[in-house]
Design an enzyme around this catalytic site. Structure first.
Site, short mmCIF file in Angstrom:
data_model
loop_
_atom_site.label_atom_id
_atom_site.label_comp_id
_atom_site.label_asym_id
_atom_site.label_seq_id
_atom_site.Cartn_x
_atom_site.Cartn_y
_atom_site.Cartn_z
N ASN A 60 11.14 8.19 0.34
CA ASN A 60 10.14 7.48 -0.46
C ASN A 60 10.45 7.61 -1.94
O ASN A 60 10.95 8.64 -2.41
CB ASN A 60 8.71 7.93 -0.12
CG ASN A 60 8.46 9.41 -0.19
OD1 ASN A 60 9.35 10.21 0.03
ND2 ASN A 60 7.24 9.78 -0.52
N GLU A 72 8.52 6.97 -5.39
CA GLU A 72 7.24 6.68 -6.04
C GLU A 72 7.46 6.16 -7.46
O GLU A 72 8.58 6.19 -8.00
CB GLU A 72 6.36 7.93 -6.04
CG GLU A 72 6.01 8.34 -4.60
CD GLU A 72 4.98 9.45 -4.51
OE1 GLU A 72 4.69 10.11 -5.52
OE2 GLU A 72 4.45 9.63 -3.39
N CYS A 76 8.09 3.07 0.50
CA CYS A 76 8.11 4.04 1.61
C CYS A 76 9.54 4.26 2.09
O CYS A 76 10.40 3.38 2.00
CB CYS A 76 7.29 3.52 2.78
SG CYS A 76 5.52 3.51 2.52
N GLU A 117 10.70 4.36 5.08
CA GLU A 117 11.14 3.48 6.17
C GLU A 117 11.67 2.16 5.60
O GLU A 117 12.67 1.61 6.07
CB GLU A 117 9.98 3.16 7.11
CG GLU A 117 9.39 4.37 7.83
CD GLU A 117 8.25 5.03 7.06
OE1 GLU A 117 8.31 5.11 5.82
OE2 GLU A 117 7.30 5.46 7.74
N CYS A 139 3.32 3.86 8.08
CA CYS A 139 2.14 3.12 7.62
C CYS A 139 2.19 1.68 8.14
O CYS A 139 3.22 1.21 8.64
CB CYS A 139 2.06 3.15 6.09
SG CYS A 139 3.23 2.03 5.28
N CYS A 177 4.96 -0.63 6.74
CA CYS A 177 6.29 -0.36 7.30
C CYS A 177 6.39 -0.85 8.74
O CYS A 177 7.44 -1.35 9.16
CB CYS A 177 6.61 1.14 7.21
SG CYS A 177 6.90 1.66 5.51
#
Ligand code: THU
Length: 129
Positions: free
Chosen positions: A41, A43, A52, A54, A85, A88
């Site tokens: 990830n 940010e 993310c 994934e 999530c 994803c």
């Protein structure tokens, strides 16, 4: 079982950039022809821009020309292990519903088919009707 895909996701997690949430995620995506693409990830101070793990792995795979996916492993420190999530799930579903999704945490792992995590997914077929 700690296999190469899990080790790759774990190594990616160590490189996660998560200064805002402190929640680091690593992913490793395996293609049907055995290639592996990792993601962590990433940010951003503008929080909504966060990527993310994934989808970072998926982007790396697509960029390299890969299309068919067999399995994705997602490593976090969550117990029970954290599943991908919704965003994803939708992003992965673009490339098939049969891939195995394995969430790995410190106390074990959980496994699904993507279709179980995102039943009745929206897909490109709707755009053709
Ligand atoms: N995150 C992922 O990398 N994958 C998911 O499926 C859920 C959440 C990241 C985004 C953010 O950097 C942190 O975890 C906390 O939400």
């Amino acid at each position: 079982m700690e296999d190469d895909l899990i080790r790759t996701a774990r190594a990616a997690r160590a490189n996660a950039y998560a200064p805002y949430s402190g929640y680091t995620v690593g992913a490793a995506l395996e293609t049907v022809d055995g290639r592996v693409f990792a993601g962590a990830n990433v940010e951003n101070a503008s929080l909504g821009l966060t990527n993310c793990a994934e989808r970072v792995a998926l982007g790396a795979a697509i960029t390299a020309g890969a299309r068919g996916f067999k399995r994705i492993v997602v490593v976090t420190h969550s117990s029970p292990p954290a599943a991908p999530c919704g965003a994803c799930r939708q992003a992965l579903a673009e490339f098939g519903h049969d891939m195995v999704v394995e969430a790995v945490g410190p106390d074990g792992s959980c496994c699904w088919r993507l279709g179980q995590l995102l039943p009745d997914a929206f897909g490109g077929e709707y755009l053709e009707s």
